[in-house]
Design a protein around this motif. Structure first.
Motif, mmCIF file in Angstrom:
data_model
loop_
_atom_site.group_PDB
_atom_site.id
_atom_site.type_symbol
_atom_site.label_atom_id
_atom_site.label_comp_id
_atom_site.label_asym_id
_atom_site.label_seq_id
_atom_site.Cartn_x
_atom_site.Cartn_y
_atom_site.Cartn_z
ATOM 1 N N LEU A 63 89.094 -24.067 -17.086
ATOM 2 C CA LEU A 63 90.558 -24.223 -17.158
ATOM 3 C C LEU A 63 91.277 -23.017 -16.562
ATOM 4 C CD1 LEU A 63 91.251 -25.772 -20.686
ATOM 5 C CD2 LEU A 63 91.421 -26.878 -18.452
ATOM 6 N N ALA A 64 92.387 -23.301 -15.884
ATOM 7 C CA ALA A 64 93.264 -22.247 -15.344
ATOM 8 C C ALA A 64 94.679 -22.497 -15.858
ATOM 9 C CB ALA A 64 93.234 -22.273 -13.825
ATOM 10 N N GLU A 65 95.395 -21.435 -16.048
ATOM 11 C CA GLU A 65 96.760 -21.560 -16.557
ATOM 12 C C GLU A 65 97.635 -22.264 -15.507
ATOM 13 O OE1 GLU A 65 100.369 -18.821 -18.385
ATOM 14 O OE2 GLU A 65 98.454 -17.912 -17.823
ATOM 15 N N LYS A 66 98.402 -23.261 -15.950
ATOM 16 C CA LYS A 66 99.246 -24.032 -15.047
ATOM 17 C C LYS A 66 100.681 -24.076 -15.585
ATOM 18 C CE LYS A 66 95.674 -27.154 -13.286
ATOM 19 N NZ LYS A 66 94.550 -26.457 -13.951
ATOM 20 N N PRO A 67 101.634 -24.198 -14.681
ATOM 21 C CA PRO A 67 103.032 -24.314 -15.137
ATOM 22 C C PRO A 67 103.267 -25.678 -15.791
ATOM 23 C CG PRO A 67 102.933 -24.663 -12.773
ATOM 24 C CD PRO A 67 101.550 -24.239 -13.203
ATOM 25 N N SER A 68 104.280 -25.754 -16.617
ATOM 26 C CA SER A 68 104.651 -27.018 -17.259
ATOM 27 C C SER A 68 106.164 -27.196 -17.123
ATOM 28 C CB SER A 68 104.235 -27.008 -18.730
ATOM 29 O OG SER A 68 104.915 -25.964 -19.426
ATOM 30 N N ILE A 69 106.626 -28.392 -17.398
ATOM 31 C CA ILE A 69 108.064 -28.667 -17.336
ATOM 32 C C ILE A 69 108.494 -29.322 -18.640
ATOM 33 C CG2 ILE A 69 108.237 -28.861 -14.835
ATOM 34 C CD1 ILE A 69 107.902 -31.832 -15.073
ATOM 35 N N THR A 70 109.774 -29.179 -18.924
ATOM 36 C CA THR A 70 110.332 -29.724 -20.165
ATOM 37 C C THR A 70 111.409 -30.741 -19.822
ATOM 38 O OG1 THR A 70 109.921 -27.619 -21.279
ATOM 39 C CG2 THR A 70 111.463 -29.151 -22.349
ATOM 40 N N ILE A 81 108.789 -27.021 -8.239
ATOM 41 C CA ILE A 81 107.786 -26.254 -8.989
ATOM 42 C C ILE A 81 106.391 -26.531 -8.445
ATOM 43 C CG2 ILE A 81 106.698 -25.961 -11.254
ATOM 44 C CD1 ILE A 81 109.462 -26.566 -12.489
ATOM 45 N N MET A 82 106.103 -27.800 -8.168
ATOM 46 C CA MET A 82 104.786 -28.158 -7.628
ATOM 47 C C MET A 82 104.557 -27.515 -6.268
ATOM 48 S SD MET A 82 104.556 -32.206 -8.623
ATOM 49 C CE MET A 82 104.263 -32.737 -10.312
ATOM 50 N N GLN A 83 105.612 -27.501 -5.447
ATOM 51 C CA GLN A 83 105.496 -26.889 -4.130
ATOM 52 C C GLN A 83 105.262 -25.387 -4.240
ATOM 53 O OE1 GLN A 83 105.388 -28.314 -1.182
ATOM 54 N NE2 GLN A 83 105.380 -26.422 0.014
ATOM 55 N N ALA A 84 106.007 -24.750 -5.133
ATOM 56 C CA ALA A 84 105.886 -23.295 -5.280
ATOM 57 C C ALA A 84 104.533 -22.889 -5.871
ATOM 58 C CB ALA A 84 107.022 -22.765 -6.155
ATOM 59 N N GLU A 85 104.025 -23.686 -6.826
ATOM 60 C CA GLU A 85 102.781 -23.346 -7.511
ATOM 61 C C GLU A 85 101.555 -24.021 -6.910
ATOM 62 O OE1 GLU A 85 102.678 -21.099 -9.799
ATOM 63 O OE2 GLU A 85 104.858 -20.838 -9.976
ATOM 64 N N GLN A 86 101.770 -24.852 -5.880
ATOM 65 C CA GLN A 86 100.669 -25.574 -5.227
ATOM 66 C C GLN A 86 99.889 -26.414 -6.232
ATOM 67 O OE1 GLN A 86 99.965 -25.571 -1.727
ATOM 68 N NE2 GLN A 86 102.054 -24.736 -1.838
ATOM 69 N N GLU A 87 100.614 -27.154 -7.062
ATOM 70 C CA GLU A 87 100.000 -28.001 -8.086
ATOM 71 C C GLU A 87 100.271 -29.471 -7.771
ATOM 72 O OE1 GLU A 87 98.056 -27.112 -10.375
ATOM 73 O OE2 GLU A 87 98.356 -24.941 -10.454
ATOM 74 N N GLU A 88 99.323 -30.328 -8.103
ATOM 75 C CA GLU A 88 99.453 -31.758 -7.895
ATOM 76 C C GLU A 88 99.857 -32.496 -9.165
ATOM 77 O OE1 GLU A 88 99.172 -33.415 -4.993
ATOM 78 O OE2 GLU A 88 98.920 -31.455 -4.013
ATOM 79 N N VAL A 89 99.726 -31.817 -10.312
ATOM 80 C CA VAL A 89 100.054 -32.438 -11.577
ATOM 81 C C VAL A 89 100.614 -31.380 -12.515
ATOM 82 C CG1 VAL A 89 97.698 -32.138 -12.436
ATOM 83 C CG2 VAL A 89 99.202 -33.864 -13.491
ATOM 84 N N LEU A 90 101.563 -31.768 -13.341
ATOM 85 C CA LEU A 90 102.157 -30.855 -14.313
ATOM 86 C C LEU A 90 102.174 -31.517 -15.681
ATOM 87 C CD1 LEU A 90 105.307 -29.558 -12.349
ATOM 88 C CD2 LEU A 90 103.132 -28.366 -12.672
ATOM 89 N N SER A 91 102.037 -30.694 -16.698
ATOM 90 C CA SER A 91 102.171 -31.188 -18.067
ATOM 91 C C SER A 91 103.660 -31.222 -18.424
ATOM 92 C CB SER A 91 101.414 -30.286 -19.044
ATOM 93 O OG SER A 91 101.855 -28.940 -18.922
#
Length: 336
Positions: A63-70, A81-91
């Motif tokens: 596991l790696a720490e990932k950003p989340s949204i509220t 946020i996905m573009q900035a953090e290069q993430e394909e999925v967010l919690s």
């Protein structure tokens, strides 16, 4: 748009201490898995990229720490946020409660769909604008043809006295009287009869302001003079023009009424002559007739011979007929 429509709550879960090899196929199928502890508490999200970057045996170690949204959070904010953090999925959280996952592909598909819909709407809107433009151009051409067919000089002058419309007759008049073409945006004050006619300027200002002030058509008639030309008469009509209560300007319609004025002047002269004739008949002509009739009344006819009495009777009859003719002439002249 709010991301609540895109949150996946039917996510797949795995235990934190499961072996990575055991969940490999499961991970490839679902792209992202929610990792929970033995008490089913949320610990994070495991993606194929996590396994590649942190090749460990247990899930918890990958596991790696990932950003989340509220929530509430917009689609644009989530994509940023996905573009900035290069993430394909967010919690996604609702307050402190974990709600589910939001995937970049879902959001991008929505954006692409909305873009296609907007492009279609824009295409239809452009088509409507083009159609309206064609109709407006046809209407403009018809109106222009109507205005160009009239023998009146027509201008539309804005509140700053700039010409914003003129017809063909007005253009021809400017060429013949001033030797220059009318141009939209020019001040109409530059097109007075002699170029510096103070009376023309004063009359224009007064009539223009009166039309705007009263919101009614103002009409004036006056004689104008041109160098090396006969004078002529014009009738000017100043009509205020509004669009939804906003003053656009004043429509100025100028008509050459020289022939009508000359006819009116001729009638006035004829009327004056008739009045003079009436006066002459009433005073200068009728007075001698009345004198003759008066003398005939006091004439001692008994001393006249029969022939002379006949002559006097004929003279009296003729004078009475002449008096009737004068009276009838006066009555007719006064009635005219």
């Amino acid at each position: 748009m709010n991301i609540s429509f895109f949150v996946r709550r039917d996510f797949q879960t795995i235990g934190a201490y499961e072996h990575v090899i055991a969940i490999k196929d499961h991970l490839i199928e679902h792209t992202a898995l929610v990792v929970q502890d033995d008490e089913h508490h949320y610990l994070g999200i495991l993606t194929p990229l996590d396994v590649l970057q942190r090749p460990r045996n247990l899930v918890i170690d990958c596991l790696a720490e990932k950003p989340s949204i509220t929530m509430p959070c917009s689609v644009d904010e989530a994509l940023q946020i996905m573009q900035a953090e290069q993430e394909e999925v967010l919690s996604v959280y609702q307050g402190e409660q974990f709600e589910g996952l939001v995937f970049r592909n879902d959001l991008l598909e929505f954006v692409r769909t909305k873009r296609r819909e907007l492009e279609q709407e824009v295409t239809e809107y452009i088509g409507e604008i083009k159609s309206m433009h064609v109709q407006l151009e046809q209407s403009r051409q018809v109106l222009q043809a109507i205005f160009d067919s009239t023998q009146s000089y027509i201008f539309l002058v804005d509140p700053q006295f700039r010409i914003i419309f003129f017809n063909k007759k007005a253009q021809e008049g400017s060429q013949s009287m001033h030797g220059r073409e009318l141009k939209l945006g020019d001040s109409i004050l530059a097109y007075t009869e002699s170029g510096n006619d103070e009376m023309a300027l004063l009359t224009f200002h007064e009539n223009y302001n009166k039309a705007v002030g009263t919101k009614q058509t103002v009409v004036s008639e006056r004689e104008i003079y041109y160098p090396s030309m006969m004078s002529s008469w014009i009738r000017s009509e100043y009509t205020p023009v509004y669009d939804n209560g906003v003053l656009i300007g004043v429509a100025l319609r100028i008509v050459d009424i020289t022939e009508r004025k000359r006819h009116e002047i001729q009638i006035e002269m004829q009327t004056e002559i008739l009045q003079q004739i009436s006066w002459m008949q009433s005073h200068q002509t009728r007075q001698p007739v009345a004198t003759i009739l008066g003398l005939l009344n006091i004439l001692e006819k008994s001393s006249l011979s029969d022939d002379n009495r006949k002559i006097v009777a004929m003279l009296e009859d003729t004078a009475l007929k002449l008096d009737d003719v004068i009276r009838d002439t006066v009555i007719r002249a006064n009635s005219i």
